[in-house]
Design a protein around this motif. Structure first.
Motif, short mmCIF file in Angstrom:
data_model
loop_
_atom_site.label_atom_id
_atom_site.label_comp_id
_atom_site.label_asym_id
_atom_site.label_seq_id
_atom_site.Cartn_x
_atom_site.Cartn_y
_atom_site.Cartn_z
N LEU A 157 41.13 45.55 28.07
CA LEU A 157 42.14 44.54 28.41
C LEU A 157 42.74 44.70 29.80
O LEU A 157 43.75 44.08 30.11
CB LEU A 157 43.27 44.53 27.36
CG LEU A 157 42.83 44.38 25.90
CD1 LEU A 157 44.05 44.26 24.99
CD2 LEU A 157 41.91 43.18 25.72
N TYR A 158 42.14 45.53 30.65
CA TYR A 158 42.54 45.59 32.06
C TYR A 158 41.68 44.64 32.89
O TYR A 158 42.20 43.88 33.71
CB TYR A 158 42.42 47.02 32.60
CG TYR A 158 43.44 47.96 32.03
CD1 TYR A 158 44.75 47.98 32.52
CD2 TYR A 158 43.12 48.83 30.99
CE1 TYR A 158 45.70 48.85 31.99
CE2 TYR A 158 44.05 49.69 30.45
CZ TYR A 158 45.34 49.70 30.95
OH TYR A 158 46.28 50.54 30.42
N LEU A 159 40.37 44.69 32.68
CA LEU A 159 39.48 43.77 33.37
C LEU A 159 39.54 42.40 32.71
O LEU A 159 39.25 42.28 31.52
CB LEU A 159 38.04 44.29 33.32
CG LEU A 159 37.61 45.31 34.35
CD1 LEU A 159 36.21 45.80 34.03
CD2 LEU A 159 37.66 44.73 35.76
N PRO A 160 39.92 41.35 33.44
CA PRO A 160 39.85 40.01 32.85
C PRO A 160 38.40 39.57 32.71
O PRO A 160 37.59 39.79 33.61
CB PRO A 160 40.61 39.14 33.85
CG PRO A 160 40.56 39.89 35.13
CD PRO A 160 40.45 41.34 34.80
N GLU A 161 38.07 38.96 31.58
CA GLU A 161 36.71 38.48 31.32
C GLU A 161 35.66 39.57 31.55
O GLU A 161 34.71 39.39 32.33
CB GLU A 161 36.39 37.27 32.22
CG GLU A 161 37.34 36.11 32.07
CD GLU A 161 37.27 35.47 30.68
OE1 GLU A 161 36.18 35.47 30.09
OE2 GLU A 161 38.31 35.00 30.21
N PRO A 162 35.77 40.74 30.88
CA PRO A 162 34.76 41.79 31.07
C PRO A 162 33.39 41.36 30.57
O PRO A 162 32.38 41.95 30.97
CB PRO A 162 35.32 42.96 30.25
CG PRO A 162 36.18 42.32 29.21
CD PRO A 162 36.80 41.12 29.88
N GLN A 163 33.34 40.35 29.71
CA GLN A 163 32.05 39.86 29.22
C GLN A 163 31.43 38.83 30.17
O GLN A 163 30.31 38.39 29.95
CB GLN A 163 32.20 39.23 27.83
CG GLN A 163 32.86 37.87 27.79
CD GLN A 163 34.38 37.93 27.89
OE1 GLN A 163 34.96 39.00 27.99
NE2 GLN A 163 35.03 36.78 27.84
N ASN A 164 32.15 38.50 31.22
CA ASN A 164 31.66 37.44 32.10
C ASN A 164 31.70 37.87 33.56
O ASN A 164 30.86 38.64 34.00
CB ASN A 164 32.49 36.17 31.88
CG ASN A 164 31.77 34.92 32.33
OD1 ASN A 164 31.06 34.92 33.33
ND2 ASN A 164 31.92 33.84 31.59
N ASP A 165 32.70 37.40 34.31
CA ASP A 165 32.72 37.64 35.76
C ASP A 165 32.81 39.12 36.12
O ASP A 165 32.27 39.53 37.15
CB ASP A 165 33.91 36.91 36.39
CG ASP A 165 33.87 35.41 36.15
OD1 ASP A 165 32.84 34.93 35.64
OD2 ASP A 165 34.85 34.73 36.45
#
Length: 390
Positions: A273-281
């Motif tokens: 929950l630190y990286l926004p959109e870890p599954q994408n960008d």
């Protein structure tokens, strides 16, 4: 009486015949596609697990769906690879017009995510990005008309219709807004025109025009100005970091935390929950944290190999049409990969560009696999190289 035997006619010894190349797909390109797809699924599973639990209470949410998209895309790639690429030229005009209409519709009925309206929701199909379809439409249409115009592409007048279309697409994408798609589509169009014969010095007025348009865009759009500030220094102030600098800052923290060998697959911290959109960008950032410099280098080399192979196929295409289509596909793959890598490493402002074969998204992955199918079909008809002739 002695009979004289007539001299035997000397038969010229023929060189050993080299069997003609059978119509088979380029094995090196297939290997690159399969490896990138496999590594991408592994990276996605590891990076998306915490986010999937948080959003859907199901850690397998993203990987399950991406696995289905990958399977459908792979089957689709094999089907497309066995269809002559000239067939798609019959549909280039309807495809382009439909893509243009969808870019207009998305402004009125589009779904908004994180401040951007880029998706259209359809029953059974779900959400998809019209910009992904437009990328393929530009590849097919520009290749078709560049061949039709012939030597006119070498003139300024001959290039004006192409540039006008690119400007129209850029204007529509600016309302979403979708800067990364604009850059990629411009790159595809210009790349095809250069190979078709456009003079290199045309880049000077194009560069000035693009620079002026970019400056105007940044000055007049508040969100763009904030993104540039956060790109230059995402940690300048706590307020800036918490708003526009959050994604870029945490991406750089994740990459730096990986070091040379990485923390280990599945052991990354920024994906919680630190990286926004870890599954994408931000997927590549999460991969770097877990696999380190070595893992990042492996992925970059895989992309470089497939891009090289795509341009190789373009160079050995059987005709100009195949050359331009393969060039467009290779250029799209190269620019989209570079933009994503530049964004997560802080070399480019955050634009929302996904990483091919890695980032979560059904429309993008299926379109990418379809494009690879067209590329493989062109490879089946490649001209033999000088080495093969020898």
């Amino acid at each position: 009486m002695n009979t004289v035997t007539p001299p035997q006619k000397r038969v010229k010894q023929q060189p050993k015949h080299i069997a003609p190349r059978k119509n088979r797909m380029d094995g090196a390109a297939i290997l690159g596609i399969v490896l990138l797809l496999a590594v991408g699924l592994i990276a996605l599973f590891s990076a998306s697990y915490p986010s999937a639990i948080h959003k859907f209470n199901n850690g397998m949410y993203f990987i399950t769906r991406q696995g289905i998209y990958a399977l459908l895309g792979f089957v689709g790639m094999l089907v497309v690879a066995n269809v002559d690429y000239h067939v798609y030229l019959r549909f280039q005009k309807p495809l382009f017009i439909a893509s243009l209409i969808m870019l207009v519709l998305v402004l009125f009925i589009g779904k908004n995510h994180n401040g951007a309206t880029r998706w259209i929701q359809l029953p059974l199909i779900g959400e998809f990005q019209p910009s992904e379809i437009m990328k393929l439409a530009v590849i097919i249409s520009f290749s078709y008309y560049a061949v039709e115009k012939g030597d006119e592409v070498r003139t300024v007048k001959g290039n004006l219709p192409f540039l006008g279309v690119l400007v129209l697409i850029a204007v529509l994408l600016s309302f979403e807004p979708h800067l990364s798609a604009t850059i990629i589509i411009f790159g595809i169009g210009v790349g095809i025109l250069i190979v078709a014969g456009m003079k290199i010095w045309y880049f000077i007025p194009l560069g000035v025009l693009a620079g002026a348009a970019g400056t105007w865009y940044i000055m007049t759009r508040g969100y763009a100005n904030e993104r540039v500030r956060s790109w230059l220094d995402p940690f300048a102030t706590p307020e800036l970091f918490r708003s526009n600098g959050w994604q870029g800052g945490n991406s750089q923290i994740a990459i730096g935390s990986g070091g040379f060998w990485g923390l280990g697959l599945g052991k990354g911290l920024q994906k919680h929950l630190y990286l926004p959109e870890p599954q994408n960008d931000s997927l590549f950032s999460a991969w770097c944290e877990e696999m380190g410099f070595v893992g990042a280098l492996i992925v970059i080399l895989l992309f470089a190999f497939l891009i090289y192979r795509a341009y190789y196929i373009a160079f050995h295409a059987p005709d100009k049409m195949g050359c331009l289509i393969a060039t467009g596909i290779a250029t799209k793959l190269a620019i989209q990969t570079l933009v994503n890598l530049w964004v997560v490493t802080g070399l480019f402002p955050v634009t929302g560009a996904s990483l091919p074969f890695f980032s979560y998204g059904g429309t993008a992955l299926i379109m990418q696999m379809g494009e690879m199918g067209i590329l493989l079909n062109i490879s089946m008809k490649m001209r033999p190289s000088e080495k093969r002739r020898g």
